[in-house]
Design an enzyme around this catalytic site. Structure first.
Site, mmCIF file in Angstrom:
data_model
loop_
_atom_site.group_PDB
_atom_site.id
_atom_site.type_symbol
_atom_site.label_atom_id
_atom_site.label_comp_id
_atom_site.label_asym_id
_atom_site.label_seq_id
_atom_site.Cartn_x
_atom_site.Cartn_y
_atom_site.Cartn_z
ATOM 1 N N SER A 1 0.847 -1.195 0.000
ATOM 2 C CA SER A 1 0.000 0.000 0.000
ATOM 3 C C SER A 1 0.880 1.242 0.000
ATOM 4 C CB SER A 1 -0.943 -0.012 1.194
ATOM 5 O OG SER A 1 -0.226 -0.106 2.402
ATOM 6 N N CYS A 2 0.251 2.370 -0.249
ATOM 7 C CA CYS A 2 0.930 3.657 -0.349
ATOM 8 C C CYS A 2 1.856 3.865 0.844
ATOM 9 C CB CYS A 2 -0.135 4.758 -0.395
ATOM 10 S SG CYS A 2 0.540 6.402 -0.623
ATOM 11 N N PRO A 3 3.065 4.300 0.606
ATOM 12 C CA PRO A 3 3.638 4.792 -0.653
ATOM 13 C C PRO A 3 4.492 3.759 -1.388
ATOM 14 C CG PRO A 3 5.095 5.416 1.120
ATOM 15 C CD PRO A 3 3.951 4.619 1.744
#
Length: 81
Positions: free
Chosen positions: A17-19
């Site tokens: 997941s981000c980033p």
């Protein structure tokens, strides 16, 4: 896929997941040669806007295409310099 380009390398960041999709994409693209195309496979829906924004604000890369299917987001990034 309607793309008219050759994929040089594939980066699988599914589950990240981000980033991390952007961080790993940057590392992978840095290792490629000018004109090479990196295919990025992600499961984070936010990667669509994250990678688009990163490519738009980064010299030397071009987001060629993005597509989604079967819960996988595919991004095609060309190194331009």
């Amino acid at each position: 896929m309607s793309a008219e380009f050759d994929i040089t390398e594939t980066l699988d960041v599914k589950g990240a997941s981000c980033p991390m999709p952007v961080v790993k994409t940057k590392s992978a693209i840095d290792a490629l040669d000018e004109g090479d195309v990196l295919e990025v496979l992600a499961t984070d829906s936010g990667s669509m806007s994250d990678i688009d924004g990163w490519a738009a604000g980064t010299e030397g890369v071009e987001l060629v295409e993005q597509e989604e299917g079967d819960g996988v987001y595919r991004h095609y990034v060309r190194k331009t310099e």
